[in-house]
Enzyme design. Structure first.
Site, short mmCIF file in Angstrom:
data_model
loop_
_atom_site.label_atom_id
_atom_site.label_comp_id
_atom_site.label_asym_id
_atom_site.label_seq_id
_atom_site.Cartn_x
_atom_site.Cartn_y
_atom_site.Cartn_z
CE LYS A 124 31.39 22.04 69.31
NZ LYS A 124 30.44 20.96 69.23
CD GLN A 160 27.83 19.36 71.22
OE1 GLN A 160 28.24 20.41 70.76
NE2 GLN A 160 28.52 18.23 71.14
CG ASP A 184 27.88 19.86 63.09
OD1 ASP A 184 29.12 19.91 63.23
OD2 ASP A 184 27.09 19.58 64.00
#
Ligand SMILES: NC(=O)c1ccc[n+]([C@@H]2O[C@H](COP(=O)([O-])OP(=O)(O)OC[C@H]3O[C@@H](n4cnc5c(N)ncnc54)[C@H](OP(=O)(O)O)[C@@H]3O)[C@@H](O)[C@H]2O)c1
Length: 294
Positions: A53, A97, A120
């Site tokens: 990422k 994460q 997200d």
């Protein structure tokens, strides 16, 4: 005839090219999209995902901030970091994460992220907006699956889509997206999970079958309707003595057998995985544009 491969890598590259162009346009106006990725602990797979990422964010010209915290970080300290990021003007998107160490409650963490920086799409406000059919950041994996279907010509409209898995990360938002009105939705959706008896009876009805289970090669050829489009979300490490690492990645679909029955199928790796990262970058650009009114 073997199925057409839905190449997530190529589709993700198209989306990344669009994001790069948008990033350059913003840069010309003095605006740099900023993404913060928070990694708690030393989970090896998470470290790889986070590195990918970061690399992609840098490649697209974003400001990227990686925040590493030790595995024994308390919830208060993690929430304090998120509060700092919520107020950081250089940051437009925040991703924590997962999986988090067991002592940290994911729900509490997601709730604390500023919904406008929730790239997200897990904040309850954004999930609620999605359910209400309003504009909201959409969880990256489900959003990526929709893009894969649309851009590979497998439009969901009028189709029967069967999703195996009902998690907040994948199955649940995907159910909402596929059943919502409009160009990329308008499907009839069935959701199966661990309490569904005779899953094959449902999956065999699917024009579009999406497996998001976390069980290696769970979907067998006799569970798939001939001509179906199959999207494999699963990422499972299985033993492989021929590899230096001793393992290799497989999906939730028995790829070699199912590709002989399906009309199109996404592989693992190289399917949904690259799409998830592409959609994270897409969501970050969208959050940046919204905040900077650009
Ligand atoms: N490619 C990507 O970018 C990406 C992104 C996210 C996830 N993934 C992968 O996708 C898979 C699913 O991830 P997730 O986060 O959604 O996992 P999860 O939170 O563990 O959810 C798994 C879902 O599958 C269902 N399930 C588990 N075993 C089952 C069985 N034997 N029969 C029927 N349903 C079963 C569970 O049912 P219950 O709800 O009843 O427990 C649950 O709804 C994992 O392999 C993960 O690594 C990949």
């Amino acid at each position: 005839m073997a199925a057409r491969i839905i190449d997530g890598k190529t589709i993700a590259e198209q989306i990344n090219a669009e994001t790069r162009a948008e990033s350059q346009r913003l840069k010309a106006r003095g605006i740099t999209p900023g993404l913060a990725v928070v990694l708690v602990g030393e989970d090896p797979a998470s470290k790889v995902y986070v590195a990918n990422k970061e690399k992609m964010a840098a490649d697209l010209g974003f400001h990227s901030a990686l925040k590493r915290l030790p595995a024994d970080t308390g919830e208060g300290d993690l929430l304090a970091l998120i509060d700092d990021l919520n107020f950081d003007r250089k940051i437009h998107g925040i991703l924590v994460q997962s999986p988090l160490p067991k002592h940290l409650r994911e729900d509490e963490i997601w709730d604390d992220i500023d919904p406008t920086k929730d790239v997200d799409g897990f904040h309850p406000l954004n999930l609620g907006r999605l359910a209400a059919g309003q504009r909201a950041p959409v969880a990256c994996t489900p959003a990526g699956i929709i893009e894969m279907l649309v851009r590979s010509g497998a439009m969901p409209s009028g189709k029967h889509a069967v999703i195996v898995g009902r998690s907040i990360r994948v199955g649940r938002p995907l159910q909402l997206l596929l059943s919502q009105k409009g160009r990329a939705g308008d499907a009839t959706v069935t959701v199966c999970h661990s309490r569904t008896p005779d899953i094959g009876a449902h999956t065999r009805q699917a024009d579009i079958l999406i497996a998001a289970i976390g069980q290696p090669r769970f979907i067998k050829a006799d569970m798939v309707k001939p001509g179906a489009v199959v999207i494999d979300v699963g990422i499972n490490a299985v033993p492989d003595a021929t590899r230096k690492s001793g393992t290799r990645l497989v999906g939730d679909v028995d790829f070699d057998a199912v590709k002989e029955v399906a009309s199109a199928i996404s592989p693992v790796p190289g399917g949904v995985g690259p799409m998830t990262i592409a959609m994270l970058m897409h969501n970050t650009i969208a959050a940046c544009r919204a905040r900077e009114s650009a």
